[in-house]
Each structure stands twice: as C-alpha cells, then as structure tokens.
Design a protein around this motif. Structure first.
Motif, PDB file in Angstrom:
ATOM      1  N   ASP A  68       7.109  -6.472  -9.114  1.00 33.25           N
ATOM      2  CA  ASP A  68       5.656  -6.138  -8.943  1.00 33.25           C
ATOM      3  C   ASP A  68       5.660  -5.251  -7.770  1.00 33.25           C
ATOM      4  OD1 ASP A  68       6.169  -8.107  -6.969  1.00 33.25           O
ATOM      5  OD2 ASP A  68       4.486  -9.438  -7.414  1.00 33.25           O
ATOM      6  N   ASP A  69       4.322  -4.523  -7.435  1.00 31.89           N
ATOM      7  CA  ASP A  69       4.133  -3.875  -6.332  1.00 31.89           C
ATOM      8  C   ASP A  69       3.115  -4.478  -5.422  1.00 31.89           C
ATOM      9  OD1 ASP A  69       5.393  -1.829  -7.956  1.00 31.89           O
ATOM     10  OD2 ASP A  69       3.689  -0.818  -8.373  1.00 31.89           O
ATOM     11  N   LYS A  70       3.398  -3.901  -4.132  1.00 30.52           N
ATOM     12  CA  LYS A  70       2.425  -4.496  -2.951  1.00 30.52           C
ATOM     13  C   LYS A  70       1.372  -3.422  -2.606  1.00 30.52           C
ATOM     14  CE  LYS A  70       2.574  -6.533   1.643  1.00 30.52           C
ATOM     15  NZ  LYS A  70       3.482  -7.167   2.634  1.00 30.52           N
ATOM     16  N   LEU A  71       0.152  -3.888  -2.809  1.00 34.47           N
ATOM     17  CA  LEU A  71      -0.774  -2.764  -2.369  1.00 34.47           C
ATOM     18  C   LEU A  71      -1.384  -3.254  -0.857  1.00 34.47           C
ATOM     19  CD1 LEU A  71      -2.559  -0.299  -3.275  1.00 34.47           C
ATOM     20  CD2 LEU A  71      -3.988  -1.670  -4.350  1.00 34.47           C
ATOM     21  N   ILE A  72      -1.590  -2.100   0.146  1.00 37.75           N
ATOM     22  CA  ILE A  72      -2.434  -2.429   1.202  1.00 37.75           C
ATOM     23  C   ILE A  72      -3.275  -1.471   1.181  1.00 37.75           C
ATOM     24  CG2 ILE A  72      -1.898  -2.276   3.640  1.00 37.75           C
ATOM     25  CD1 ILE A  72       1.260  -2.888   3.218  1.00 37.75           C
ATOM     26  N   LYS A  73      -4.547  -1.742   1.862  1.00 38.49           N
ATOM     27  CA  LYS A  73      -5.800  -0.870   1.977  1.00 38.49           C
ATOM     28  C   LYS A  73      -6.460  -0.965   3.261  1.00 38.49           C
ATOM     29  CE  LYS A  73      -7.134  -0.449  -2.936  1.00 38.49           C
ATOM     30  NZ  LYS A  73      -8.086  -0.271  -3.856  1.00 38.49           N
ATOM     31  N   TYR A  74      -6.967  -0.083   3.913  1.00 38.33           N
ATOM     32  CA  TYR A  74      -7.763   0.066   4.979  1.00 38.33           C
ATOM     33  C   TYR A  74      -8.801   1.234   4.953  1.00 38.33           C
ATOM     34  CZ  TYR A  74      -3.965  -2.251   7.359  1.00 38.33           C
ATOM     35  OH  TYR A  74      -2.734  -3.086   7.761  1.00 38.33           O
ATOM     36  N   ASP A  75     -10.008   0.916   5.223  1.00 35.54           N
ATOM     37  CA  ASP A  75     -11.073   2.011   5.399  1.00 35.54           C
ATOM     38  C   ASP A  75     -10.504   3.006   6.296  1.00 35.54           C
ATOM     39  OD1 ASP A  75     -12.574   0.347   3.766  1.00 35.54           O
ATOM     40  OD2 ASP A  75     -13.664  -0.518   5.614  1.00 35.54           O
ATOM     41  N   GLN A  76      -9.978   2.770   7.185  1.00 34.77           N
ATOM     42  CA  GLN A  76      -9.340   3.785   8.266  1.00 34.77           C
ATOM     43  C   GLN A  76      -8.048   3.395   8.890  1.00 34.77           C
ATOM     44  OE1 GLN A  76     -12.741   5.607  10.756  1.00 34.77           O
ATOM     45  NE2 GLN A  76     -11.239   5.938  12.287  1.00 34.77           N
ATOM     46  N   ARG A  77      -7.260   4.302   9.136  1.00 31.63           N
ATOM     47  CA  ARG A  77      -5.934   4.051   9.700  1.00 31.63           C
ATOM     48  C   ARG A  77      -5.643   5.206  10.471  1.00 31.63           C
ATOM     49  NH1 ARG A  77      -0.385   1.109   7.481  1.00 31.63           N
ATOM     50  NH2 ARG A  77       0.301   0.714   9.693  1.00 31.63           N
ATOM     51  N   LYS A  78      -5.087   4.994  11.719  1.00 31.35           N
ATOM     52  CA  LYS A  78      -4.684   5.980  12.716  1.00 31.35           C
ATOM     53  C   LYS A  78      -2.866   5.727  12.582  1.00 31.35           C
ATOM     54  CE  LYS A  78      -5.521   8.019  17.027  1.00 31.35           C
ATOM     55  NZ  LYS A  78      -6.384   7.996  18.409  1.00 31.35           N
ATOM     56  N   MET A  79      -2.287   6.835  12.513  1.00 36.11           N
ATOM     57  CA  MET A  79      -0.784   6.474  12.479  1.00 36.11           C
ATOM     58  C   MET A  79      -0.130   7.748  12.501  1.00 36.11           C
ATOM     59  SD  MET A  79      -0.435   5.907   8.105  1.00 36.11           S
ATOM     60  CE  MET A  79       1.149   5.791   8.337  1.00 36.11           C
ATOM     61  N   LYS A  80       1.201   7.828  13.111  1.00 33.06           N
ATOM     62  CA  LYS A  80       1.964   8.987  13.053  1.00 33.06           C
ATOM     63  C   LYS A  80       2.773   9.400  11.775  1.00 33.06           C
ATOM     64  CE  LYS A  80       3.240   9.230  18.206  1.00 33.06           C
ATOM     65  NZ  LYS A  80       2.614  10.696  18.193  1.00 33.06           N
ATOM     66  N   MET A  81       2.857  10.631  11.496  1.00 30.07           N
ATOM     67  CA  MET A  81       3.290  10.877  10.461  1.00 30.07           C
ATOM     68  C   MET A  81       4.467  11.907  10.611  1.00 30.07           C
ATOM     69  SD  MET A  81       0.664  10.259   7.347  1.00 30.07           S
ATOM     70  CE  MET A  81       1.945   9.880   6.236  1.00 30.07           C
ATOM     71  N   GLU A  82       5.593  12.083   9.905  1.00 30.20           N
ATOM     72  CA  GLU A  82       6.532  12.944  10.249  1.00 30.20           C
ATOM     73  C   GLU A  82       6.370  14.451   9.365  1.00 30.20           C
ATOM     74  OE1 GLU A  82       8.877  12.522  12.468  1.00 30.20           O
ATOM     75  OE2 GLU A  82       8.080  10.749  12.912  1.00 30.20           O
ATOM     76  N   PHE A  83       5.186  15.114   9.671  1.00 27.82           N
ATOM     77  CA  PHE A  83       4.869  16.378   9.256  1.00 27.82           C
ATOM     78  C   PHE A  83       4.134  17.084  10.180  1.00 27.82           C
ATOM     79  CE2 PHE A  83       2.105  13.787   6.685  1.00 27.82           C
ATOM     80  CZ  PHE A  83       0.975  14.480   7.043  1.00 27.82           C
ATOM     81  N   ASP A  84       3.986  18.416  10.202  1.00 17.75           N
ATOM     82  CA  ASP A  84       3.297  19.332  11.151  1.00 17.75           C
ATOM     83  C   ASP A  84       2.049  19.546  10.543  1.00 17.75           C
ATOM     84  OD1 ASP A  84       5.294  19.186  13.108  1.00 17.75           O
ATOM     85  OD2 ASP A  84       6.418  20.936  12.086  1.00 17.75           O
TER      86      ASP A  84
END
Length: 358
Positions: free
Chosen positions: A216-232
């Motif tokens: 089965d899959d795991k689902l995570i939800k937020y109204d707003q989330r700040k994070m680093k991502m590996e693209f410009d």
C-alpha cells in the motif's frame, strides 16, 4: 586601401545602416499599433515602454540583420551596375575577385559587430523583450503562459509545472517524481511552489507526498511546507526563454549542466548556441550572392535584382526556420540543422560567383 575600396566599403556600410534605420521604425510602428490597446489598458509606464522598444530594436535587428544586409548590397550594387560603374571598374583591369574585396571587408566588420551583439547585447535585450510581454501584455500578468514545462533534473528525477511567474518566483501545479530504476519511489504534488531567495528554499502550498509501497502507499499532506529541493529556479522557466537570455559563457555552463542531467530539451539549447555563430557567417554568404546577382546590368533594371534578392532572402529564412524547428522537435542534429542553410546557400554563392566572373 585604394580609392575604389573606400568608395565601395563606404557605400556598403552606409546603405546597410540606412536600411536598418528605415525598417526598424516601420517594425516599431507596426508593433505599437498591435499593442497600444493593451498598453493603455494596463497603464504601462512610459519608461517601461521606452526600455521595451530599445530591447525590441536590438532583438529584431540581430534577428533580421542578414536580410537587411542582403537587400542593401543588392540595392547599391544594382545602382553601380545601372550606372555602368562596375563595367568601368572591370574594364580598367581589376578582376572580379579584386572587385569583391571591399565587400568582404564590409561583411567582416558587420559580422564581428553581430557576433558581439549575439554574445552580450542580444541576451539582455531578449530578457527585457520577454519580460515586458509577460508583465504588461499577457492576459494574465501573474502567469508566464501555460508552458506545461516538463524537466528531467537528474537520471531518476522529473519535475513538471503548468506555468511560471518570473517576477514572483512562483510556479503552479507542481509535480516532482523520484524513481528508483524503473519503479516510482515517491511523488510530490503542490498547487503552488515559491522560491525563497534568502535561504535558497522552496515553499510548497497544498503539499502532498505519496510514497509507493509494496502493498500500500503512504500519503503525507501539509497545507504549506518549506523545504530544499535539488533543482534550480531556471528549471521552471520556459525552455527557449532561458536559453535566449544567457550570454555565451552562461549558456555553455548551462548546457553542460543539462547534459549531465540528461535533459530532453538539450537540442533547443544547442540551436540557440549554434545560431550565435551561424548568423554572422551568413553575412559573407549573402554578400557574395548579392554581388553576384546584382553586378550585371539587366534589362528590367534594379526591380529585377530586388525581386530576385527578396525571393532568395525569404527562401533562406524558410530553410533556416524549418530546420531549426526540426532540430528542436525531431532527431535532426542541431549543428546540421542550424548550418544547413549556410551550407546550401554557400554552395549557391560559389556557383553564382563563378558565373558572375565569366
């Protein structure tokens, strides 16, 4: 430099300059007539309009300069032929190759100027030109067109946005997919994603992350989330827009980075790069064709030469646009596509030059 060289070179450069000064205002008038309603409706500041038409002038002068050059050489060489000046020059013992020398000098000067413009001035003008259209003329100025940008940012990472706002650094309908081999590992969705320049992070709105499990899959939800991502940030912008706004050094580094990522859009970037070199070279080819076609006195006068010149010019544009599009949308190599017109018309230039010498 002899008197004849100075005379022809002066006519070459002056006629080319006058041709630019004649046609660029016409282009501006046409552009104003098309956009004046939107400018007034959006209350565009006068300073922004003046800056836009400065960028407009550089952008389109560089884009169409080979055609302006070709027509200007046809024009003044036809006048020399009709006034029997060319006959007098060749009858004095000067060979046709020697007669061609000031034309080549003129083409060299114009090509060097075009090369510098293409490397340094045109990218800034292109950015200003596109910024104005998106900010003031778009039906929805908060969005930079529905680009549907798909990007591969690494061997197993892909992103998608439906559109991107350059001013607010915000993209819409964001999707990030992470694969492990051929299997999807997890997927992130957000209605909006905003770049935070202070700490080089992204804020994702209506964030959801689906982690793919065996059972089965795991689902995570937020109204707003700040994070680093590996693209410009550039990865979210329209493909052609990014390439056109970079100078040569930036474009080379960007292409190398995209190659390492395995970007599917690499051909589009290479087309922009190769065009920076091919456009100046076309000045020599079109100059030789123009002199060969118009150096003979014809019964129909300058009109015949101009008609023939316009037909050749638009054929050149047709081949250039068609093969550039093929390179971007098919498997045709960008180098072959960009240089195809120069090679074909270079062969035509050699043929016409030999015929003119006879």
């Amino acid at each position: 430099m002899k008197i004849i060289d100075k005379y022809i070179l002066k006519r070459y450069l002056v006629t080319f300059s006058v041709m630019l000064l004649m046609f660029i205002p016409i282009g501006i008038v046409i552009d104003v007539s098309e956009k004046i309603n939107k400018m007034l409706a959006n209350k565009v500041p006068l300073t922004a309009i003046l800056k836009y038409y400065y960028d407009f002038t550089i952008y389109f002068a560089n884009l169409l300069f080979p055609i302006f050059l070709f027509l200007s050489v046809i024009w003044f060489t036809s006048k020399l032929a009709n006034n029997t000046e060319i006959i007098a020059i060749l009858s004095s013992g000067i060979s046709f190759s020697r007669f061609l020398r000031p034309y080549i000098i003129g083409a060299t000067l114009v090509s060097l100027f075009s090369l510098v413009m293409g490397f340094f001035l045109v990218p800034k003008a292109s950015q200003g030109f596109n910024d104005f259209r998106y900010n003031y003329l778009s039906n929805n100025p908060t969005v930079r067109e529905n680009q549907d940008v798909y990007r591969q940012i690494s061997k197993d990472e892909f992103i998608y946005v439906s559109n991107f706002n350059y001013e607010s650094k915000m993209a819409f309908n964001f999707t990030y997919e992470k694969f492990k081999g051929d299997q999807l590992e997890y997927k992130i969705n957000a209605s909006r994603i905003k770049w935070n320049p202070k700490d080089s992070t992204y804020t994702l709105y209506n964030y959801s992350k689906r982690i793919i499990g065996e059972l089965d899959d795991k689902l995570i939800k937020y109204d707003q989330r700040k994070m680093k991502m590996e693209f410009d940030l550039e990865d979210l912008t329209p493909v052609v827009y990014v390439a056109e706004t970079m100078n040569l050094g930036e474009l080379n580094r960007f292409i190398e980075k995209e190659k390492q990522r395995g970007s599917p859009n690499i051909n589009t970037y290479l087309v922009v790069k190769y065009k920076k070199y091919s456009i100046p070279v076309s000045a020599f080819i079109l100059t030789i064709i123009a002199v060969s076609v118009s150096s003979m006195k014809r019964r129909g006068g300058m009109g015949v030469n101009l008609a023939l010149g316009i037909a050749i010019a638009f054929t050149f544009i047709f081949f250039d646009k068609i093969f550039a599009t093929l390179a971007e949308k098919s498997s045709v190599h960008p180098l072959i596509a960009v240089w195809f017109s120069n090679v074909v018309f270079g062969i035509l230039a050699i043929y016409l030059l030999r015929n003119a010498k006879r």
